[in-house]
Scaffold this active site. Sequence first.
Site, PDB file in Angstrom:
ATOM      1  N   GLU A 135      11.697  36.611  64.798  1.00 35.22           N
ATOM      2  CA  GLU A 135      11.016  35.527  64.116  1.00 35.22           C
ATOM      3  C   GLU A 135      11.108  34.254  64.943  1.00 35.22           C
ATOM      4  O   GLU A 135      11.783  34.207  65.972  1.00 35.22           O
ATOM      5  CB  GLU A 135      11.611  35.316  62.714  1.00 35.22           C
ATOM      6  CG  GLU A 135      11.409  36.531  61.806  1.00 35.22           C
ATOM      7  CD  GLU A 135      11.929  36.314  60.412  1.00 35.22           C
ATOM      8  OE1 GLU A 135      12.561  35.267  60.155  1.00 35.22           O
ATOM      9  OE2 GLU A 135      11.708  37.179  59.551  1.00 35.22           O
ATOM     10  N   HIS A 251       7.520  25.728  55.450  1.00 38.08           N
ATOM     11  CA  HIS A 251       7.155  26.991  56.080  1.00 38.08           C
ATOM     12  C   HIS A 251       5.718  26.863  56.579  1.00 38.08           C
ATOM     13  O   HIS A 251       4.845  26.394  55.849  1.00 38.08           O
ATOM     14  CB  HIS A 251       7.269  28.145  55.088  1.00 38.08           C
ATOM     15  CG  HIS A 251       7.319  29.487  55.743  1.00 38.08           C
ATOM     16  ND1 HIS A 251       6.210  30.051  56.337  1.00 38.08           N
ATOM     17  CD2 HIS A 251       8.328  30.373  55.931  1.00 38.08           C
ATOM     18  CE1 HIS A 251       6.538  31.229  56.844  1.00 38.08           C
ATOM     19  NE2 HIS A 251       7.826  31.439  56.611  1.00 38.08           N
ATOM     20  N   ARG A 299      10.145  26.748  63.111  1.00 35.82           N
ATOM     21  CA  ARG A 299       9.248  26.425  61.999  1.00 35.82           C
ATOM     22  C   ARG A 299       8.816  24.967  61.966  1.00 35.82           C
ATOM     23  O   ARG A 299       7.674  24.656  61.626  1.00 35.82           O
ATOM     24  CB  ARG A 299       9.926  26.789  60.675  1.00 35.82           C
ATOM     25  CG  ARG A 299      10.015  28.271  60.455  1.00 35.82           C
ATOM     26  CD  ARG A 299      10.793  28.595  59.200  1.00 35.82           C
ATOM     27  NE  ARG A 299      10.779  30.032  58.957  1.00 35.82           N
ATOM     28  CZ  ARG A 299      11.492  30.630  58.024  1.00 35.82           C
ATOM     29  NH1 ARG A 299      12.283  29.907  57.244  1.00 35.82           N
ATOM     30  NH2 ARG A 299      11.433  31.929  57.850  1.00 35.82           N
ATOM     31  N   HIS A 361       9.607  24.617  51.777  1.00 38.88           N
ATOM     32  CA  HIS A 361      10.257  25.925  51.814  1.00 38.88           C
ATOM     33  C   HIS A 361      11.763  25.867  51.649  1.00 38.88           C
ATOM     34  O   HIS A 361      12.325  26.539  50.795  1.00 38.88           O
ATOM     35  CB  HIS A 361       9.912  26.605  53.138  1.00 38.88           C
ATOM     36  CG  HIS A 361      10.412  28.005  53.258  1.00 38.88           C
ATOM     37  ND1 HIS A 361      10.115  28.990  52.335  1.00 38.88           N
ATOM     38  CD2 HIS A 361      11.183  28.612  54.207  1.00 38.88           C
ATOM     39  CE1 HIS A 361      10.669  30.131  52.703  1.00 38.88           C
ATOM     40  NE2 HIS A 361      11.342  29.926  53.824  1.00 38.88           N
ATOM     41  N   ARG A 396      16.229  24.696  59.841  1.00 36.81           N
ATOM     42  CA  ARG A 396      16.860  26.013  59.716  1.00 36.81           C
ATOM     43  C   ARG A 396      16.189  27.047  60.627  1.00 36.81           C
ATOM     44  O   ARG A 396      14.965  27.158  60.666  1.00 36.81           O
ATOM     45  CB  ARG A 396      16.760  26.489  58.267  1.00 36.81           C
ATOM     46  CG  ARG A 396      17.316  27.882  58.043  1.00 36.81           C
ATOM     47  CD  ARG A 396      17.197  28.277  56.592  1.00 36.81           C
ATOM     48  NE  ARG A 396      15.824  28.454  56.185  1.00 36.81           N
ATOM     49  CZ  ARG A 396      15.273  29.644  55.889  1.00 36.81           C
ATOM     50  NH1 ARG A 396      15.993  30.734  55.970  1.00 36.81           N
ATOM     51  NH2 ARG A 396      14.030  29.719  55.504  1.00 36.81           N
TER      52      ARG A 396
END
Length: 551
Positions: A135, A251, A299, A361, A396
Amino acid sequence: MTGQVSAHQAKTSPVWDARADLVVVGSGVAGLTAALRAQELGLHVLVVTKAAVEDGNTRWAQGGVAVVLADQHDAGDTVGKHAEDTLVAGAGLCDEAAVRSILDGGPAAVTRLRDGGARFDPTSAASSELARAREGGHSAFRVIHAGGDATGAEVERTLVAQAGTRRVPVLEHHIAVDAVRTPTGEVAGVTVLDRNGVPGVVRAPAVLLASGGFGQLYQATSNPEIATGDGLALALRAGATVADIEFVQFHPTVLYTPGARGRCPLVTEAVRGEGATLLDATGASVMRGVHPLGDLAPRDVVSAAIARHLLSAPGGVDDPVFLDATGIKGFAQRFPTVFAACRAIGLDPVADPIPVSPAAHFACGGVVTTVDGRSSVTGLYAAGEVARTGLHGANRLASNSLLEGLVVGQRVAEAVAADLAAGLLADPRRGRLPSQVTARVAERDSLQRVMSRYAAIGRDAEGLAVAGSVLDLSTTDSPLWTHEAVEDAALTLVAQALVAAAARRTESRGCHVRTDFPERDELSWQRGQLIRLSPSGQPVLADSISLEGVA
C-alpha cells in the site's frame, strides 16, 4: 440496567451503580484486545459501547495489517524497514522509540490473533503462506489481509467471538459521558447513558478509552456514524493532554457519490497496490511527477494532489477523479467489498474507472500516551485511534492502525494490572460524580459544513478564523441527557481544539496542509502541540511536546 425514569431522576443521580477493575470504552480492536488480555490477568472487566459490540470502526478497515512476519516477508524486508517507512510517512513528528517499540510487537500480536481464530488470506488454497499486498508509503509487500478487502471485519469477528466465548461483560448501546474523578484528580470510573437517556455509573480504578476517532466532524468520511470523538472529549474534560489533533488523514479514495454525507464506501489503497492508477476526467495521470512513488505515495500526498487537481477542474472540488482498476485480473475476488459497493451504484469496476474523491479517514493525534496506553491522568488510559502514542506523527502509514490496536491493546491491560498491583491507582469509592451536566454544543450540520469548507485538506488563516468564529458564535449550552447531545458536544469541543491547533501551525506537514504556508518548517515546527482545557472548559494550546512522548 435500563428502564423509564422521570425527568428529575435523569437530571440528578445515576439510576444504577456498577463496579469493575477496568472499564473499556469502545469495542474495536484495541478495546476488545485489552479486555480479553485483562480478563486473562484476572481483572474484572466491563466493556461499554454505544452501539452493538460488533459495530466499531474496526470492521470497516479494508486494507489489512502491516506486519513483517519472521517467516513470511519480501527478501530484505525487516521490521526496521517497516519503521523507516512509518517515520517517512509521519513527516518528522513520529516518536521513533514508540514506532520501533510498537512495530517490534507486531509479529507476536498477529500470531496471537491467528491463534485466536483469525483467518488471513493465503497465497493459494493449498498454501500456508499468507498473501501480502503493498500500500501507499510501503517499500515492500507486507500488508496481510482477510476476505480480500475485509480485514477489519475478520479481526472484529475474531475478537467478538473470543469475547463471547469467554463471557466478557459488554454493556451495549451505552455512551460514556464523563469521567468520575477523585478530589485529587485521579480517574475512578465513568458515567454513562443508555439509549433512552437512563443514567448510570461504573466505578473502577482504571478506564481505557478505545472509542475511535472523529470522522463525523466532516460531511464526507469513511467512518461510521458513531465516530464522533466522544472519548477524546471525555479525556479533555478529565484533565488529559491531547496532541497532534490538527493532523487528520483524508483517505484519497472513497467511492464518489454527488452530495455525499456521512459514511462513504472506502476504496482500499490496496487497489492501487495491485496496479490501479488515478486519472482525471481527460484521462491524464493525477500523480505523474508529484512523488517518486507515483500512485503509491503516502496518503497525505495523494489526497493533497487530488485536491489541487480538482481546484483547476471545470467542476471544482465537488467533482471526482477516477481510479482505473480495469487492468486488475480477478478484481471481484480480490476486492469483493469494493466490487459490491460499485455494483450497488450501477458501476462495473472491471470495465469502468471508479469515481473517487478524498474523505476524512483517520485522526493521527489524540490523547497523549505511552506505548502501553498510560495518559497524563492517573487511572485514565487510551489506545487505538483516540490515542497519540507517537506511532503516526503527522500522517499515518497505511494499515498500521490495526497493528497498533493489537499491540497497545494488550499492553494497556498489562499496564493496568501492574499499576493495580503496585497500588498506583485510586480507590473508586473516592470518586465523585461530575458536578456539571451541560456542555457547549453547535448544531451538527453547520459544524460539519464549516469544518469541511475551512478545516479539511487545504486550510488558511482566513478560513480557520471563520471556522473558529462560527463555532464560538453558534454554540449553546445543552444538557448531556441524550446520546445525540453527548456526541454533538464532543464534536464541538474537538472542532474547537482542531481549529486552534491548525491555526497556530503555520506550515504544511503531513496531512496538515496550509495553502498560505505551503512549505515544511523544520526550524520552528518539528514538534507537536499540546492541548488542554482551560478552567472555563475551552481548549487551549500549551507548551510543545517532545518527540519522546510522555513519561
